[in-house]
Scaffold this motif. Structure first.
Motif, PDB file in Angstrom:
ATOM      1  N   SER A 129      -0.309  32.996  23.273  1.00  0.00           N
ATOM      2  CA  SER A 129      -0.409  31.884  22.321  1.00  0.00           C
ATOM      3  C   SER A 129      -0.476  30.556  23.046  1.00  0.00           C
ATOM      4  O   SER A 129      -1.170  29.629  22.605  1.00  0.00           O
ATOM      5  N   ASP A 134      -4.776  34.442  16.271  1.00  0.00           N
ATOM      6  CA  ASP A 134      -3.533  34.854  16.914  1.00  0.00           C
ATOM      7  C   ASP A 134      -2.780  35.773  15.956  1.00  0.00           C
ATOM      8  O   ASP A 134      -2.189  35.317  14.987  1.00  0.00           O
ATOM      9  N   GLU A 135      -2.821  37.044  16.205  1.00  0.00           N
ATOM     10  CA  GLU A 135      -2.200  38.066  15.367  1.00  0.00           C
ATOM     11  C   GLU A 135      -2.530  37.906  13.881  1.00  0.00           C
ATOM     12  O   GLU A 135      -1.643  37.775  13.049  1.00  0.00           O
ATOM     13  N   GLN A 176      -0.459  32.146  14.714  1.00  0.00           N
ATOM     14  CA  GLN A 176       0.425  33.295  14.625  1.00  0.00           C
ATOM     15  C   GLN A 176       1.539  33.052  13.616  1.00  0.00           C
ATOM     16  O   GLN A 176       1.805  33.880  12.763  1.00  0.00           O
TER      17      GLN A 176
HETATM   18 MG   LIG Z   1       2.119  34.499  20.435  1.00  0.00          MG
END
Ligand SMILES: [Mg+2]
Ligand SMILES: Nc1ncnc2c1ncn2[C@@H]1O[C@H](COP(=O)(O)OP(=O)(O)OP(=O)(O)O)[C@@H](O)[C@H]1O
Lengths: 503, 332
Positions: free
Chosen positions: A46, A168-169, A88
């Motif tokens: 991240s 991000d995810e 995220q």
């Molecule tokens: Mg992360």
């Protein structure tokens, strides 16, 4: 052909107080490809993405777009360079409406600065309809589920005309069907020549979508290769630096008498006739589609939401749970699925976030025993392998997975008998997942019990002794370990089968 | 090298307020020869005592995500009641207790509106501000109560060179520090202000925390009322107007964050003295009183902007998306 490279970073370094998050990172993304980043919690994924998006400035190193050096000072500049990012950690204003959220930062205004709400309304509506989302532009975000909001974020990013999209995810909180939809979108984007950087801890997913995979470990790139040259086992061992023999380390524990009995639990308009029990030594799973009411039942059981009627017995004794304190004192604790909203106190230290569940342990005899506090927290962190620079580090600055572990530590501190885990491995790397499973094993070995709500069937099937399936606000099926199968669970979950029919 | 810059940044964050205070003190000492005199310094502290006691109450409230705009008015009401019973033959102790009790009752009403009826703290305490002032004026028919006799000892007396209000101030500073650092309640204040929903989900009784915070604030306000009336030797129903703002200023300058979850007793004390020294040096150097007001306002603006900026920096690194939200505010 070198001109093929859309984005390249070279020798990027970044330190935070107490940690070197990135150490001389080299990394390149080709045009029109999906480049997956994986690595353990806190590996620096991240952080690198935030640098590319202009949120952080690197200590040194250079970013190139189309092989031209660029400097990205803030997300606005990133946007102008064609970069957009799905974050995220969902961070939303609960009182905001869907349309306000969609147009956040670029509301259409006339020359006097007056917002054209009609246009906002119409464009949002068109967007929602195009994606088949069942809510209106004026719905408040607080009335949506985490999954809805996640999907909204994705749609927002995709609807911008970006050439590089960082995710991000993105799938940490959405349903299987939505994942399919997202992958479809990603393929479309790819065909249009958009480059996608995709971060995920879900390895099977990674192999479905990736063109190239880069593995991070401790702030460095350990390997970067086309997907065909890698397989899941190799990626795992690259990530954690060792081989994991099996993903779900299930151990049998002796099953004892009933620890928790729930009879006819009702909450008008939310769930009804919920009956289940949990025995000592059991890991009991709750499967179901998002919106089936699993989280709602657990919240009510834990004392966060009111119930209309029903009985709850813990260790055979009837308990009246009106507030969280009642259930905690009866040895039942719950880890929430929404970490930001119900979990962390962002600006306080990891130490304070841990001991908040049991202040009596560290405040007694008229003062705070700070050395006792530090000792119990650091012991707990050692058991759970929490990675934090210091105990005074502000929790918000930890990586997502480590925040989750801190919250787990907070509840383990209470030494509970019943541990309710709502999506406990969301956003957690394979190594840490493994540790959490181990922890659940050890926990039930002591004659305690775990309730695990999860949207990941393999995880439920791998770790549980029994699984309850919920659909539309009530329990539609119960499966013993020998009956477990994804198909059967899905049938109960979609309501195409009910318990009676089986018998 | 890395370590040193880290060390320096934490040090700066933690102690900058005390460095500012020290620098200001040195500058003031050079700017005017009267500043350093025992007489002047005891005077400053005596004057500061009242607003600083309020500031400690505000600090606890702001940490837990609330605030009290009624402090100045409730102070006047408490002081007036206290003075009244004293003039009518009550002992000094009883008079003090009446003041404190008044403070507590008004703040119970505040927190009833806030915690039980879910009114925003700003609105709830704003209404209390108007009500308490009105009641004080009604009760005294708008007249000052004069000639307080021995009542003045609390505000005007000294033990050795130390003024009695300063002793109260010190006691309350220590008490606030103790509450914030050494009690479960104090830790809960940070949790409630930092993330109320997470606090509830951790088993904290948020109601209780809010009630207790306001009761303590009430005690501080009531006591401040007694000290104030005693120092001016009169029961002034129109006294202490806008004192809550001075108190809030001290808290903000001292690093208490309006977004909740952050603040310290030491910071607030330093913040109060920074404000006090500035006021004093402006008086000593004959700065025009209107200009003084402008400067005071500018300091608040500065402190708030500083708070927001450092908060943004924090959230920015935490969430990484605050930037996306900025432009929206500009167009709105
Ligand atoms: Mg992360
Ligand atoms: N704002 C910050 N302040 C201090 N440390 C930070 C900050 N942001 C990240 N870190 C640290 O940098 C390291 C890398 O964090 P990062 O969030 O990039 O990890 P990640 O690979 O995304 O992990 P996860 O899979 O858990 O999301 C971690 O040790 C983290 O604690």
């Amino acid at each position: 052909m070198e001109t093929n490279i859309k984005l390249r970073v070279s020798q990027i370094e970044k330190s935070f107080p107490g940690v070197k998050a990135l150490d001389k990172i080299d990394f390149a993304v080709k045009k029109g490809t999906v480049h997956v980043l994986c690595g353990e919690n806190g590996a620096g994924k991240s952080t690198l993405m935030k640098i590319i998006n202009g949120i952080y400035q690197p200590d040194s190193g250079q970013i190139f777009i189309d092989e031209k050096p660029v400097k990205i000072n803030n997300p606005m500049q990133a946007k102008n360079l064609g970069i957009s990012m799905i974050f995220q950690e969902l961070n939303y204003v609960p009182e905001m409406t869907v349309e306000e959220n969609v147009f956040l930062g670029n509301l259409p205004v006339n020359k006097f600065g007056k917002v054209n709400w009609k246009e906002v309304r119409e464009r949002t509506k068109a967007l929602l309809e195009a994606e088949n989302l069942p809510y209106s532009p004026t719905t408040l975000l607080k009335d949506l589920t985490v999954s809805d909001i996640q999907m909204l974020e994705i749609i927002k990013a995709v609807s911008n005309k970006s050439e590089i999209i960082i995710m991000d995810e993105p799938t940490s909180a959405i349903t299987l069907k939505e994942v399919e939809k997202l992958f479809q979108k990603i393929r479309e984007l790819k065909a249009r020549g958009v480059s996608i950087i995709y971060i995920s801890h879900k390895l099977d997913e990674i192999f479905q979508i990736a063109d190239e995979i880069t593995v991070f470990r401790d702030g460095t790139v350990v390997d970067s290769r086309p997907k065909d040259q890698l397989d899941i086992e190799t990626v795992i061992s690259l990530m954690v630096g060792r081989k994991l023999t099996n993903t779900y380390p299930k151990e049998e524990a002796p099953i004892g008498e009933n620890l928790l009995e729930v009879e006819n639990l009702n909450s008008t308009g939310v769930f009804y006739d919920v009956n289940f029990h949990v025995k000592k030594g059991e890991i009991v799973g709750f499967a179901g589609l998002v919106g089936a009411g699993r989280t709602e039942v657990m919240r009510a059981l834990f004392g966060l939401d009111p119930i209309t009627s029903g009985n709850v017995k813990i260790k055979g004794k009837k308990v009246n749970i009106k507030k969280v304190k009642d259930s905690i004192e009866n040895g039942m604790v719950m880890l929430s699925e929404d970490r930001r909203r119900y979990g962390i106190i962002p600006m306080r230290s990891v130490k304070e976030n841990t001991t908040i569940s049991d202040l009596k342990k560290v405040f007694y005899r008229f003062r705070n025993h700070s050395n006792v506090e530090r000792k119990i927290v650091s012991e707990m962190f050692k058991t759970l392998k929490v990675k934090t620079p210091t105990l005074e580090t502000v929790i918000a600055s930890l990586s997502g997975g480590n925040q989750q572990k801190v919250l787990l530590a907070k509840w383990m501190l209470r030494n509970p008998d019943i541990l309710i885990l709502d999506e406990p491995t969301r956003g957690i790397d394979v190594g840490a997942k493994y540790e959490i499973y181990k922890l659940m094993n050890g926990f039930v070995q002591e004659g305690k019990a775990v309730i695990m709500v999860s949207s990941e069937l393999p995880e439920l099937i791998g770790m549980c002794d029994r699984i309850y399936v919920m659909s539309k606000g009530t329990i539609t099926g119960e499966l013993k370990r020998e009956e477990f199968s994804q198909e059967l669970i899905m049938k109960y979950a979609t309501g195409t089968l009910t318990s009676n029919e089986v018998k | 090298m890395d370590f040193r810059s880290n060390f320096w940044s934490t040090f700066k964050k933690k102690y900058s307020i005390y460095m500012i205070l020290t620098i200001l003190f040195v500058v003031c000492s050079f700017a005017n020869e009267n500043f350093l005199s025992v007489n002047n310094l005891t005077n400053i502290s005596r004057q500061l005592a009242v607003t600083t006691i309020l500031a400690f109450g505000e600090t606890m409230l702001i940490i837990s995500g609330m605030l009290d705009l009624s402090a100045g008015s409730v102070l006047a009401l408490s002081g007036v009641f206290s003075v009244y019973v004293y003039k009518n033959g009550a002992s000094l102790l009883v008079a003090v207790l009446v003041g404190i009790l008044t403070g507590i009752i008004c703040n119970l009403i505040n927190v009833l509106m806030i915690s039980t009826f879910k009114a925003p703290p700003f609105i709830a305490t704003l209404s209390m501000m108007t009500m308490a002032r009105g009641l004080a004026l009604l009760f005294t028919k708008g007249q000052n109560i004069l000639q307080l006799g021995d009542y003045v000892i609390l505000g005007q007396g000294s033990i050795g060179v130390i003024p009695i209000p300063v002793i109260f101030l010190a006691a309350i500073a220590v008490l606030t520090w103790y509450i914030l650092n050494h009690t479960r309640f104090g830790r809960s204040l940070y949790a409630v202000g930092g993330n109320e929903e997470a606090a509830i989900a951790s088993g904290i009784n948020v109601h209780k925390v809010k009630y207790l915070a306001f009761v303590i604030n009430g005690i501080f306000v009531g006591l401040a009322g007694v000290l104030f009336m005693s120092r001016v030797n009169a029961g002034l129903p129109n006294g202490a107007i806008n004192y809550e703002f001075t108190a809030l200023t001290a808290a903000i300058i001292g690093g208490t964050s309006f977004s909740g979850g952050i603040g310290t007793a030491g910071g607030t004390l330093a913040g109060a003295f920074i404000v006090g020294f500035l006021d004093n040096i402006m008086n000593l150097t004959n700065v025009d009183s209107y200009v003084q007001q402008i400067i005071r306002g500018a300091i608040i603006a500065f402190a708030v902007i500083y708070d927001i900026r450092s908060k943004n920096k924090r959230t920015k690194s935490m969430l990484g998306r605050i930037e996306d939200k900025q432009p929206e505010k500009k167009t709105a």
